[in-house]
Scaffold this motif. Sequence first.
Motif, short mmCIF file in Angstrom:
data_model
loop_
_atom_site.label_atom_id
_atom_site.label_comp_id
_atom_site.label_asym_id
_atom_site.label_seq_id
_atom_site.Cartn_x
_atom_site.Cartn_y
_atom_site.Cartn_z
N CYS A 48 0.85 -1.21 0.00
CA CYS A 48 0.00 0.00 0.00
C CYS A 48 0.88 1.25 0.00
CB CYS A 48 -0.91 0.01 1.22
SG CYS A 48 -1.82 1.55 1.41
N GLN A 49 0.60 2.16 -0.93
CA GLN A 49 1.34 3.43 -0.98
C GLN A 49 0.42 4.60 -0.69
OE1 GLN A 49 4.48 3.61 -1.10
NE2 GLN A 49 5.15 1.64 -1.95
N HIS A 66 -2.63 5.44 -2.16
CA HIS A 66 -3.35 6.08 -3.26
C HIS A 66 -4.79 6.43 -2.85
CE1 HIS A 66 -0.66 5.27 -6.82
NE2 HIS A 66 -0.15 4.41 -5.96
N ASN A 67 -5.30 5.69 -1.87
CA ASN A 67 -6.64 5.96 -1.33
C ASN A 67 -7.80 5.73 -2.29
OD1 ASN A 67 -6.71 6.71 1.45
ND2 ASN A 67 -5.11 8.12 0.80
N ARG A 68 -7.58 4.91 -3.28
CA ARG A 68 -8.69 4.54 -4.15
C ARG A 68 -9.70 3.71 -3.37
NH1 ARG A 68 -10.82 6.33 -7.23
NH2 ARG A 68 -11.12 4.80 -8.89
N CYS A 69 -9.18 2.83 -2.52
CA CYS A 69 -10.07 1.95 -1.75
C CYS A 69 -10.98 2.76 -0.84
CB CYS A 69 -9.25 0.93 -0.96
SG CYS A 69 -7.98 1.68 0.07
N ALA A 119 -3.88 2.93 4.00
CA ALA A 119 -5.22 2.40 4.23
C ALA A 119 -5.20 1.17 5.13
CB ALA A 119 -5.87 2.06 2.90
N CYS A 169 -7.04 -0.66 -7.04
CA CYS A 169 -5.83 -0.32 -6.30
C CYS A 169 -4.64 -0.40 -7.24
CB CYS A 169 -5.62 -1.26 -5.12
SG CYS A 169 -4.01 -1.00 -4.36
S1 SF4 Z 1 -5.94 1.87 -3.09
FE1 SF4 Z 1 -5.93 1.58 -0.89
S2 SF4 Z 1 -4.70 -0.22 -0.60
FE2 SF4 Z 1 -4.30 0.45 -2.66
S3 SF4 Z 1 -2.46 1.65 -2.38
FE3 SF4 Z 1 -4.22 2.94 -2.25
S4 SF4 Z 1 -4.64 3.18 -0.10
FE4 SF4 Z 1 -3.32 1.45 -0.37
#
Ligand code: SF4
Lengths: 401, 71
Positions: free
Chosen positions: B16-17, B19-22, B38, B61
Amino acid sequence: MAQRPPVSDWSTDFDHTDRRWIENPFVIWDDLRQHCPVAQTERFGGVYLPTRYSDVRAIAYDTNNFSSRRPVIRENPPTVGLPSPPITSDPPHHKPARMLLLPAFTPQAIARLVPRTQRICNELIDAIVGAPTCDAATAYTQHIPVRVIAYMLGIPEEEGDRFRRWIHVFLEDTIVDDDNTAADRLLATAAEMDDFFRPYAQARRADPGDDLISFLVQARHEGQPLTERHLFGALRLILIAGIDTTWSAIGASLWHLANTPADRARLVADPGLIPTAVEEFLRAYAPVTMARQVVNDIEVGGCPMKAGRLVLLPFPAANRDPAVFRDADKVLIDRQDNRHAAFGLGIHRCIGSNLARLEITVALEEWLKRIPEFRLDEKRAVSWSRGPVRGPRSLPFVLGA
Amino acid sequence: MREKGTLRLSIDSARCQGHNRCCALAPELFDADELGFAHVKGSGLVPAALEEKALLATRNCPEYAVRAKRE
Ligand code: SF4
Ligand code: HEM
């Protein structure tokens, strides 16, 4: 301007400052991906160009063999480095420099900026509505990130012209060098930026507020306050990365909507779809292409790479790879599965991604609410920037039905 | 399509980096910490009504860090 010879063959002699690349890089990348997935050039000191998602990802992940020390490719780079942590940092220094900034850019921290961003957009739209035409780049898109970042840093929002001049020097003007002055001009501009930030840093040290400069002058890096070099490098990065990129993304999104009446009508009728559309605009028109330097001789995608040479890392080309995205060449504003790499991959993932998404979403929402009808003005030309950040710098629109 | 058992989500924190898509796609199931990384809310078990959202998060993600397993 360009004094480099025209490109003879994109697979062995590519030039990312060529007119054709600036106008429409997608056809070049799509062709290379099929015929020569890792292209190269002797220009700019020797550069490789992967166009497949898998190769871009592998390089972004492999920080042992690919260094971020030169993230922007320049014809004649200055001999002294201009570190801007964390984007120019490699492990193990990268992580602490990045951790320092992360708390200021979390989704929760950024969500507080929504009302401010809405107000900024509406003030700009106030000056546009009612006119028969406008240049959406100079009247709208270029101001939004300037004002948001200035607000976050606690510096005057009216300084936009100066910030954009610096950005132009850094990312467009000095990446080529027709008269052997590029390095000097770059260093002079960096010094000018340091001089601009110095009095703010001093004032906030003495009397901190809740802005980002105050946050950074109080921060600790490996137990110590930031050195002046680190502080000014990070501020330079935030100012440049925070403005040009988002300006480009908002502009490319509006350009698409001006060109595609069906998508425009759909978002006007169903604003709830805007966040999904924003991800698709980020995929299809990803503005940022960074670079790496090869540390050890290595092979990627079947192509040997020599230590010391550079690699362009075109996240926008990865985003158009049909191996990963169905209908990769189509812009589908309701695309559900969208693992795009517009904000990079791996440890350098864009720190401003939450902020950028907020600004693009609000900018489109407010614009479509008040200017639902617009199209490109065929009598005037759209122009695109060159260099590591691609977006429209003029966007002539006819407004109204 | 076979859909037996309950879906359980987890996040591979090594990948996990932030990105906060989840979190954006399924705020009911994910949360971001004070650095923007996350984590799954609660046990990670997904109520049937949220399965679609959970799977959407795994497919968006950029770092392939969101895992969904039936148990
Ligand atoms: S989408 Fe969620 S799990 Fe994937 S990198 Fe972003 S924060 Fe982490
Ligand atoms: C649409 C807008 C934006 C896009 C497409 C974008 C894209 C990117 C990309 C691709 C990277 C990774 C670079 C690499 O791997 O070398 C990156 C890094 C970075 N971006 Fe953005 N960016 C955007 C907006 C912003 C904003 C608004 C800010 C901040 C205020 C910002 C700050 C940063 C920083 C600090 C880094 C360095 C992160 C690191 O090295 O760890 N960006 N950005």
